[in-house]
Motif scaffolding. Sequence first.
Motif, PDB file in Angstrom:
ATOM      1  N   THR A  98       0.832  -1.210   0.000  1.00 37.54           N
ATOM      2  CA  THR A  98       0.000   0.000   0.000  1.00 37.54           C
ATOM      3  C   THR A  98       0.863   1.255   0.000  1.00 37.54           C
ATOM      4  N   HIS A  99       1.923   1.233   0.804  1.00 34.07           N
ATOM      5  CA  HIS A  99       2.787   2.416   0.909  1.00 34.07           C
ATOM      6  C   HIS A  99       3.544   2.666  -0.384  1.00 34.07           C
ATOM      7  N   TRP A 100       4.068   1.616  -1.008  1.00 34.15           N
ATOM      8  CA  TRP A 100       4.933   1.788  -2.179  1.00 34.15           C
ATOM      9  C   TRP A 100       4.158   1.987  -3.469  1.00 34.15           C
ATOM     10  N   ASN A 101       2.960   1.446  -3.569  1.00 39.77           N
ATOM     11  CA  ASN A 101       2.274   1.409  -4.863  1.00 39.77           C
ATOM     12  C   ASN A 101       0.938   2.141  -4.909  1.00 39.77           C
ATOM     13  N   ILE A 102       0.351   2.425  -3.761  1.00 41.53           N
ATOM     14  CA  ILE A 102      -0.974   3.040  -3.779  1.00 41.53           C
ATOM     15  C   ILE A 102      -0.930   4.454  -3.225  1.00 41.53           C
ATOM     16  N   ASP A 103      -0.673   4.597  -1.920  1.00 49.45           N
ATOM     17  CA  ASP A 103      -0.749   5.926  -1.323  1.00 49.45           C
ATOM     18  C   ASP A 103      -0.061   5.923   0.040  1.00 49.45           C
ATOM     19  N   PRO A 104       1.125   6.549   0.185  1.00 44.49           N
ATOM     20  CA  PRO A 104       1.797   6.607   1.494  1.00 44.49           C
ATOM     21  C   PRO A 104       0.953   7.279   2.567  1.00 44.49           C
ATOM     22  N   PHE A 105       0.141   8.252   2.154  1.00 44.84           N
ATOM     23  CA  PHE A 105      -0.746   8.945   3.094  1.00 44.84           C
ATOM     24  C   PHE A 105      -1.707   7.953   3.748  1.00 44.84           C
ATOM     25  N   LEU A 106      -2.348   7.117   2.942  1.00 44.65           N
ATOM     26  CA  LEU A 106      -3.273   6.126   3.476  1.00 44.65           C
ATOM     27  C   LEU A 106      -2.549   5.089   4.306  1.00 44.65           C
ATOM     28  N   SER A 107      -1.387   4.669   3.844  1.00 42.58           N
ATOM     29  CA  SER A 107      -0.626   3.650   4.551  1.00 42.58           C
ATOM     30  C   SER A 107      -0.249   4.116   5.950  1.00 42.58           C
ATOM     31  N   ARG A 108       0.243   5.343   6.075  1.00 44.21           N
ATOM     32  CA  ARG A 108       0.658   5.856   7.373  1.00 44.21           C
ATOM     33  C   ARG A 108      -0.519   5.932   8.336  1.00 44.21           C
ATOM     34  N   ARG A 109      -1.640   6.469   7.871  1.00 40.22           N
ATOM     35  CA  ARG A 109      -2.825   6.561   8.729  1.00 40.22           C
ATOM     36  C   ARG A 109      -3.304   5.176   9.128  1.00 40.22           C
ATOM     37  N   LEU A 110      -3.369   4.268   8.168  1.00 39.62           N
ATOM     38  CA  LEU A 110      -3.858   2.920   8.429  1.00 39.62           C
ATOM     39  C   LEU A 110      -3.000   2.211   9.466  1.00 39.62           C
ATOM     40  N   ILE A 111      -1.682   2.332   9.336  1.00 35.95           N
ATOM     41  CA  ILE A 111      -0.777   1.630  10.251  1.00 35.95           C
ATOM     42  C   ILE A 111      -0.911   2.168  11.666  1.00 35.95           C
ATOM     43  N   ILE A 112      -1.000   3.463  11.829  1.00 35.06           N
ATOM     44  CA  ILE A 112      -1.068   4.043  13.171  1.00 35.06           C
ATOM     45  C   ILE A 112      -2.376   3.673  13.860  1.00 35.06           C
ATOM     46  N   VAL A 113      -3.486   3.736  13.146  1.00 27.52           N
ATOM     47  CA  VAL A 113      -4.768   3.339  13.744  1.00 27.52           C
ATOM     48  C   VAL A 113      -4.760   1.848  14.056  1.00 27.52           C
ATOM     49  N   TRP A 114      -4.204   1.052  13.151  1.00 29.54           N
ATOM     50  CA  TRP A 114      -4.104  -0.399  13.363  1.00 29.54           C
ATOM     51  C   TRP A 114      -3.265  -0.712  14.604  1.00 29.54           C
ATOM     52  N   VAL A 115      -2.143  -0.026  14.781  1.00 27.92           N
ATOM     53  CA  VAL A 115      -1.276  -0.259  15.939  1.00 27.92           C
ATOM     54  C   VAL A 115      -2.018   0.050  17.233  1.00 27.92           C
ATOM     55  N   LEU A 116      -2.725   1.166  17.281  1.00 30.09           N
ATOM     56  CA  LEU A 116      -3.458   1.548  18.486  1.00 30.09           C
ATOM     57  C   LEU A 116      -4.515   0.502  18.846  1.00 30.09           C
ATOM     58  N   VAL A 117      -5.296   0.090  17.867  1.00 31.95           N
ATOM     59  CA  VAL A 117      -6.362  -0.873  18.117  1.00 31.95           C
ATOM     60  C   VAL A 117      -5.783  -2.224  18.537  1.00 31.95           C
ATOM     61  N   MET A 118      -4.729  -2.656  17.861  1.00 31.45           N
ATOM     62  CA  MET A 118      -4.143  -3.957  18.177  1.00 31.45           C
ATOM     63  C   MET A 118      -3.505  -3.967  19.563  1.00 31.45           C
ATOM     64  N   MET A 151     -10.242 -13.535  24.611  1.00 36.71           N
ATOM     65  CA  MET A 151     -11.089 -12.351  24.490  1.00 36.71           C
ATOM     66  C   MET A 151     -10.261 -11.079  24.574  1.00 36.71           C
ATOM     67  N   PRO A 152     -10.335 -10.201  23.562  1.00 39.14           N
ATOM     68  CA  PRO A 152     -11.109 -10.276  22.324  1.00 39.14           C
ATOM     69  C   PRO A 152     -10.296 -10.937  21.212  1.00 39.14           C
ATOM     70  N   SER A 153     -10.943 -11.237  20.110  1.00 39.77           N
ATOM     71  CA  SER A 153     -10.240 -11.774  18.947  1.00 39.77           C
ATOM     72  C   SER A 153      -9.505 -10.637  18.243  1.00 39.77           C
ATOM     73  N   THR A 154      -8.169 -10.664  18.301  1.00 37.66           N
ATOM     74  CA  THR A 154      -7.407  -9.596  17.646  1.00 37.66           C
ATOM     75  C   THR A 154      -7.399  -9.784  16.125  1.00 37.66           C
ATOM     76  N   HIS A 155      -7.652 -11.002  15.650  1.00 38.24           N
ATOM     77  CA  HIS A 155      -7.860 -11.176  14.214  1.00 38.24           C
ATOM     78  C   HIS A 155      -9.088 -10.376  13.760  1.00 38.24           C
ATOM     79  N   ALA A 156     -10.171 -10.497  14.515  1.00 43.18           N
ATOM     80  CA  ALA A 156     -11.382  -9.751  14.181  1.00 43.18           C
ATOM     81  C   ALA A 156     -11.133  -8.253  14.269  1.00 43.18           C
ATOM     82  N   MET A 157     -10.361  -7.827  15.265  1.00 41.42           N
ATOM     83  CA  MET A 157     -10.062  -6.401  15.419  1.00 41.42           C
ATOM     84  C   MET A 157      -9.209  -5.903  14.258  1.00 41.42           C
ATOM     85  N   ALA A 158      -8.194  -6.686  13.874  1.00 43.05           N
ATOM     86  CA  ALA A 158      -7.314  -6.269  12.780  1.00 43.05           C
ATOM     87  C   ALA A 158      -8.071  -6.172  11.468  1.00 43.05           C
TER      88      ALA A 158
END
Length: 388
Positions: A98-118, A151-158
Motif C-alpha cells: 500500500t505504501h509503495w504502490n498506492i498511497d503513502p498517506f493512506l498507509s501511514r494513517r492505516l498503520i497508526i490506527v491499526w497499531v493503536l487498536v491492536m 477475548m477479544p479476537s485480535t484477528h477480528a479487530m485487525a
Amino acid sequence: MAELLRSLQDSQLVARFQRRCGLFPAPEEGPRHNGPGPAEGAAAGRGAGAPAHGLRSVAAPQPYVQKYVVKNYFYYYLFRFSAALGQEVFYITFLPFTHWNIDPFLSRRLIIVWVLVMYIGQVAKDILKWPRPLSPPVVKLEKRVIAEYGMPSTHAMAATVISFTLLISTRDRYQYPFVLGLLMAVLFSTLVCLSRLYTGMHTVLDVLGGIAATAVLLALTYPAWSLIDRLDSASPVFPVCAAVVPFLLCYHYPAPDFYSPTRADTTTILAAGAGVTIGSWINHFFQLAAGPPGPPPPAAPAPAPAAAGLALSLTKFAVGIALVLAVRRLVQALSLQVLCSWFRVVPRDREARRRLEIEVPYKFVTYVSVGICATTFVPMLHRFLGLP
C-alpha cells in the motif's frame, strides 16, 4: 443477557460451526498425552461459559498436533487463507505494498490506527484472561497461539480496523462506488472473523467482542485522524517520543501467568508502527519524499490496474520486500547476538530468548528498523533504480 453471553461463549457453538463446514475431529487412537492448558482447565472447572480469573504460577498450555478429518476442502482452504489475512505474513506484504504502490498517506494513517487498536486488544487478552474454546469438542488448527487467551479476537479487530479505516479514509479521497467499497470491507472482515471459528481459536463472543471494541475505538479516534496525517511535520524531538513511548509500553506489558507469544506479537506491532512514524518524519525533515507532503486533491480517480502498471507495482514490491526482509534478518541477528552476549546466554537458547530483557529489545529494534526501511530506504532505492 447473562444467558445470551454464556451461549455465545459456549465451545459447542464453535464445534457445531466446524461440523457444518466439514471439519471433524479424527477418532482417538489412544490416550491424549497433552491435557488442556491452564486456561482450558480453569474454564472446565468453572463451566464452559465462565471466564478464568486469578491464575498464578501455572504451566503454559502445551501445543499438540490435533488430528482432524476434512470433508469440505472448499471451506478448509477458504478459512485457512482468511486466517492468514490476520497474521504477520499479511501485514508485512499488504501494508508495504500500500505504501509503495498506492498511497503513502493512506498507509501511514492505516498503520497508526491499526497499531493503536491492536495494542488495546492484545493487552485486553492478558487482563481479562478468558480462555479459548475447549478442545474437545473444538478442533484447533493453530498451535502457535494456543497458549494465548481468547477475548477479544485480535484477528477480528485487525480485519475490522484495516477494512473500515481504508473505507473511511478513501471515501472522499478517491472516486469509486461507496457501496462496492462497503461490501468489500464487510466481506473481508467477515471472512477473517469466521476463520477464527473454523480454526477453533475463538468463541463467537470473542469475535463479536473484537468487532464491537474496534467499532468503539474507530469512533473515538476518528476526530484525531487529521492529527495523524501531520505527524511527519512534528518537532525535532518527536522521533525520540515515537520510539521511547512504544518501547516502555512493550517493556511494561501486563505480566503473564505463563509464556505466550502475545507480548512478542505486541512488541512487533508497536515497533513497526514506531518505525513507520519515524520514517515518515525523516522523509519530511530531510525532504526525502518524492513529492510534497500531505494528501493529493480529494476525489481523485481511483488507481486503475493495467498490465504495465501491475508489472511495475510487482517489481517495486519485489525490490522493496527483498530489502525489508534482508534488514529484518540482519538487525534481528545482530541485536540478538549483542543482547545474548550482554546477558551471557546462548542465542540458540529458546528459553533465554523469551526473557523480558532480551525478547522485547531485540524485537523492538528489529521491527523499528523494518518500519524505517520500508518508509525511507525502500522509496530511495526505488528512485535510484528508476521505479516511479
